[in-house]
Structures are given as structure tokens and as C-alpha cells.
Design a protein around this motif. Structure first.
Motif, mmCIF file in Angstrom:
data_model
loop_
_atom_site.group_PDB
_atom_site.id
_atom_site.type_symbol
_atom_site.label_atom_id
_atom_site.label_comp_id
_atom_site.label_asym_id
_atom_site.label_seq_id
_atom_site.Cartn_x
_atom_site.Cartn_y
_atom_site.Cartn_z
ATOM 1 N N LEU A 57 9.381 -9.136 2.597
ATOM 2 C CA LEU A 57 9.867 -10.497 2.359
ATOM 3 C C LEU A 57 10.792 -10.957 3.479
ATOM 4 O O LEU A 57 10.740 -12.112 3.920
ATOM 5 N N GLN A 58 11.624 -10.042 3.966
ATOM 6 C CA GLN A 58 12.550 -10.400 5.035
ATOM 7 C C GLN A 58 11.826 -10.711 6.336
ATOM 8 O O GLN A 58 12.253 -11.586 7.098
ATOM 9 N N SER A 59 10.720 -10.001 6.579
ATOM 10 C CA SER A 59 9.978 -10.218 7.820
ATOM 11 C C SER A 59 8.894 -11.287 7.679
ATOM 12 O O SER A 59 8.234 -11.635 8.659
ATOM 13 N N GLY A 60 8.683 -11.773 6.467
ATOM 14 C CA GLY A 60 7.675 -12.801 6.248
ATOM 15 C C GLY A 60 6.264 -12.264 6.159
ATOM 16 O O GLY A 60 5.303 -13.037 6.235
ATOM 17 N N ALA A 61 6.112 -10.949 5.979
ATOM 18 C CA ALA A 61 4.775 -10.357 5.888
ATOM 19 C C ALA A 61 4.235 -10.462 4.472
ATOM 20 O O ALA A 61 4.971 -10.326 3.504
ATOM 21 N N GLU A 62 2.928 -10.711 4.373
ATOM 22 C CA GLU A 62 2.311 -10.797 3.048
ATOM 23 C C GLU A 62 1.959 -9.427 2.506
ATOM 24 O O GLU A 62 1.935 -9.218 1.293
ATOM 25 N N LYS A 63 1.674 -8.479 3.398
ATOM 26 C CA LYS A 63 1.336 -7.129 2.974
ATOM 27 C C LYS A 63 2.071 -6.122 3.854
ATOM 28 O O LYS A 63 2.405 -6.415 5.008
ATOM 29 N N HIS A 67 0.849 -1.189 0.000
ATOM 30 C CA HIS A 67 0.000 0.000 0.000
ATOM 31 C C HIS A 67 0.886 1.240 0.000
ATOM 32 O O HIS A 67 1.827 1.346 0.788
ATOM 33 N N VAL A 68 0.572 2.166 -0.911
ATOM 34 C CA VAL A 68 1.327 3.421 -0.992
ATOM 35 C C VAL A 68 0.393 4.562 -0.609
ATOM 36 O O VAL A 68 -0.558 4.863 -1.343
ATOM 37 N N PRO A 69 0.611 5.211 0.534
ATOM 38 C CA PRO A 69 -0.249 6.330 0.936
ATOM 39 C C PRO A 69 -0.233 7.443 -0.101
ATOM 40 O O PRO A 69 0.780 7.651 -0.794
#
Length: 486
Positions: free
Chosen positions: A325-331, A276-278
Motif C-alpha cells: 500500500l505504501q509503494s502503490g503496488a497492487e500485488k 503471494h505467500v511462497p
């Protein structure tokens, strides 16, 4: 069209020949009358460049698009293809797109003389009617106009006095097409001279062969005004033969620049759906290009291409994507600290003056980001004056007081979204400030705005910011100064 394969069938169909300039003019007239956009996908030129270009086409002019780099000059030329008829008939086998009803080459004339109404016809799509040449110092007259081909002479057992030994260059092969020469001033003066007759009379000379060939070409030239002094110039008689010279320009507003960036940025589905880009981040990124065009460190005469914003936007999303990607978050959501990831996109797009070279390209890029924040801060929050009589009355006083009493505050580069939000939530006065001045901000944009406040206070010399190994450290300005003295 599929049924028209011979000259006889073409005549029976009622087809009428017309020059490419008449073709462009008549199709443009129809588009204007219908109210359809003529140059769809080109933004910011609706009231400036496009009306001038339309007038030039209606006037049947050859055109010179004059402007700094990254101002959509080549795109405009390529969009002219859409004003051509979808298909055009030529004499099959012709090297120069001979009109079956008005042939100009010896090949086409001889073929029609031999076969008459049975002469085969070929149809070419308008996408094939566009030729483009980048003017470089090694371009020769033979490349553009043509030369004698000794191999052809040997294979056909022809004398060099026979005009069939001629190998046509790019311009004759672009007969009945749009022909673009990019960066015209880079073309050597003696090569520019070779264009005189083609533009005016349609005559060409190749190695002593004077050919009366009324070539039918829509010429479009592009040039950078700085080229006139830096590398070369357009010789005066050639400029005199170009009907219209049209000045292009950069986007005049952040909104237009943002539209261009979103249209041109190359993103895949994963980036579009997971990041998401504010809105404020999108505007801030565009403002960087505007700051660069006014910066004292950058040679604004060379221009700051719109490609800066496009590649910077791609880098910005990639920075956020890599962190997720490094933290394993999908979003995830773009953070202001992610803007440090766009520096490589900036450093390769600007020409520095002496003072900029002394600072260094990376430092100049950081200055531009800071200048953009400085410019945008008063759009969202009360303006910070250099000298304030009553510091306690300032809406930012609670935030500054928080930093005065706390022992520093760090935003880590690799913090997860949860950690990032918690770090900003710890600065409780930020929430109060946003609720007061930006109560309608979307919830997904709120944390970017919180970080924006901190960076803005740094730019207005109310807080200090230092780069540490794993992130950014914000401190009270005077506390930071005293700690440095210690």
C-alpha cells in the motif's frame, strides 16, 4: 416435524425417546458405517484423539479432554453437536427441555396432566442443545445447579416450601444437551463436589429441596494438565465419575500445522488475491511454533498454542500488505524480512522462563525465527558444518567471496518489488546456487529463497546481519568484525 405440534401427534408419529448418550452413540455408528468424517475440520487427531473420542461416545461416557492450550479441546466438544438429531421435541414452555414422553419437571407433569394429548410441543434445533461454562473462581453452586428465587415466590404468592420457587441453574437447563465446563481445575473444590450426584445418579439438591430429576446430559470437561499444580485440581471422586479422559496434543508435522493455520486464519479477499505467500514461507512460519515448544527460553509446560501460527500468519500478510500500500503496488510477495512483523503475535503467546525474561520477549521471538531458518536451511541446501576443511569447496564459497569483495549489502524495508529483486539480483552467485540446488522452484518464490539463503548463512555464522534504520545490512563476517573494532 412442522405438522407435529401436540403430544397426540407426537405419539402418532411413532417418535421414541432416547437418552442423549444413546442419540450420540447411534448417530456416530451411522457416520462410521457410512465412512463420512465425524469431526470434519479437526486436523492432526485422525489416528490419536478422534478414535479415542469415538470410543468414549460409543461407551456413553462423560469425557474429560486433557491438554495444553490451543489444542482444539473446545472445538472437539462443539463438533459433537453434529452427532445430535437435527431437531428434538420438548414440552413447550419447559425450562429444562422436558421430553414430552418422559417429563421430569413439575411444570411439564402438571401441564400434561391438565391438557393431556393436547399438550403443545416445541421443536428445538441441535445448535440450541449446547451449553458452555468457563470455570472461574466466582462460579457458584447456584449458577450451575440452581437456587430459590424470592421474586418468583412473591410474584406467584408461593411458600418457600413449594418447589415451584426454584430457579434452575445452567446444568438443569442443559437437560438433553451437551454441557461443557472449560478449565475444570479452576472450579473450586466445593463446587466440583456439587457435580457428584449429577454425574452418577442424576439427583440434585437446591436449598433443601431434594429433587429426583434424572437429568439427561452429555458432560464434556476440558482441562490443562498444568492446572493441576498451578491453580487447582480435579478432585479425585469427580475424576472417578468421568468415564474417559482423553489426551490432546499439538500438530505433529509442519504439513498438518499449515493446514490448521490456513483453515483458521481470518483473511479478506484483498489479502488473499494481492499477496503471494511462497510455500517455503508457510512452512517456515509453522516451524517457529515447533521451535518455541523446544526453546530453552520458553516454559513448554504451559504450551505454545496453535493460535501463535494463526495470528503470526495474519500479521505476516498484513506486513506485506502495508508495504504494498505504501509503494502503490497492487500485488506483492511476502519477503523473509516481513517476518519481523510477526513478532507481536509471538510475544503475547509464550510464557518465558527466567532466562527468557532476561533476554526479553522480542529478542526471544527473533531467536525463534532464526532457529526456524537454521532448521529449514539443510532441507533446501547442503548442510553447513561448523568446521569445514576446504572452504573453497563449499557451495557457498562464491557468495561469501562476493560479500568479502563488496562493501556491504542492504535490503530496505520499504523497497518496491522491482528494487527488492534488483538488490538480490546484484548478488549474482545466489542465482547460480538456486539453479544448482533448487532448479524447480517456482519463479514467484525464487526471490524469497534468495533472501532465505542470506539469512541462513547468517544463522550458520557465515555472514553478519545488522539492523539499520531502514532495513537489514548483510556483510562479510570478518569484515564486519573488523569494522566494529575500528
Amino acid at each position: 416435524m412442522n405438522n407435529i405440534q401436540t403430544l397426540a401427534q407426537l405419539k402418532a408419529s411413532g417418535y421414541k425417546s432416547r437418552s442423549i448418550k444413546d442419540e450420540l452413540r447411534e448417530n456416530l455408528r451411522e457416520k462410521i458405517k457410512s465412512g463420512k468424517p465425524v469431526f470434519e475440520g479437526v486436523h492432526g487427531f485422525e489416528n490419536t484423539v478422534i478414535p479415542e473420542l469415538e470410543r468414549a461416545i460409543l461407551s456413553r461416557h462423560n469425557i474429560n479432554l486433557l491438554g495444553l492450550r490451543g489444542q482444539a479441546k473446545t472445538r472437539l466438544a462443539r463438533k459433537m453437536i453434529e452427532l445430535l438429531d437435527e431437531y428434538m421435541p420438548i414440552v413447550e414452555g419447559s425450562e429444562i427441555n422436558d421430553d414430552p414422553l418422559n417429563p421430569i419437571s413439575r411444570y411439564a407433569k402438571d401441564l400434561i396432566l391438565e391438557k393431556g394429548d393436547a399438550t403443545p410441543i416445541k421443536w428445538i434445533h441441535r445448535s440450541e442443545r449446547f451449553s458452555e461454562k468457563l470455570a472461574t473462581p466466582d462460579v457458584t453452586v447456584a449458577d450451575l445447579i440452581g437456587d430459590v428465587d424470592p421474586i418468583k415466590a412473591a410474584n406467584l404468592k408461593l411458600s418457600y416450601a413449594d418447589d415451584r420457587v426454584i430457579h434452575f441453574g445452567m446444568i438443569p437447563r442443559a437437560n438433553r444437551c451437551i454441557f461443557v465446563i472449560n478449565e475444570l481445575p479452576d472450579l473450586q473444590a466445593r463446587i466440583q463436589v456439587a457435580l457428584f450426584n449429577i454425574l452418577q445418579e442424576g439427583d440434585i439438591q437446591i436449598r433443601g429441596f431434594k429433587l429426583r430429576m434424572p437429568l439427561d446430559i452429555q458432560f464434556v470437561f476440558t482441562a490443562n494438565p498444568e492446572d493441576y499444580t498451578n491453580r487447582g485440581s480435579i478432585v479425585t471422586p469427580l475424576k472417578d465419575r468421568i468415564g474417559s479422559q482423553i489426551l490432546t496434543h499439538y500438530p505433529e508435522s509442519v504439513a498438518v500445522a499449515r493446514t490448521i493455520t490456513h483453515q483458521e486464519a481470518k483473511l479478506d479477499i484483498a489479502q488473499s488475491e494481492s499477496i503471494h505467500v511462497p510455500g517455503i514461507a508457510k512452512d517456515l512460519l509453522e516451524q517457529i511454533s515447533f521451535e518455541a515448544r523446544e526453546s530453552e527460553y520458553i516454559d513448554n509446560k504451559s504450551g505454545v498454542s496453535a493460535r501463535l501460527s494463526i495470528t503470526a500468519y495474519e500479521n505476516l500478510l498484513s506486513t506485506a500488505e502495508r508495504r504494498a500500500l505504501q509503494s502503490g503496488a497492487e500485488k506483492t510477495t511476502v519477503r523473509l524480512s516481513d517476518f519481523m512483523g510477526i513478532i507481536p503475535a509471538i510475544t503475547g503467546k509464550v510464557e518465558l522462563v527466567y532466562e527468557g525474561e532476561q533476554e526479553g520477549a522480542a529478542v526471544v521471538a527473533q531467536h525463534l525465527i532464526g532457529d526456524a531458518i537454521h532448521t529449514f536451511f539443510p532441507v533446501y541446501f547442503p548442510k553447513i558444518e561448523k568446521l569445514e576443511r576446504d572452504a573453497e569447496a563449499s557451495p557457498f564459497a562464491p557468495i561469501l567471496e562476493w560479500f568479502f569483495t563488496e562493501n556491504g549489502f542492504e535490503l530496505l524495508d520499504d523497497a518496491t518489488d522491482e528494487e527488492y529483486r534488483k538488490q538480490l539480483d546484484d548478488v549474482k552467485p545466489l542465482e547460480d546456487l538456486i539453479q544448482k540446488y533448487q532448479p524447480e522452484i517456482p519463479s514467484e518464490d525464487k526471490y524469497f529463497l534468495k533472501e532465505f539463503v542470506l539469512w541462513g548463512l547468517v544463522e550458520y555464522d557465515k555472514l553478519s546481519k545488522d539492523r539499520v534504520e531502514v532495513g537489514y545490512q548483510f556483510k562479510d563476517l570478518y569484515g564486519s568484525y573488523i569494522s566494529k573494532l575500528k
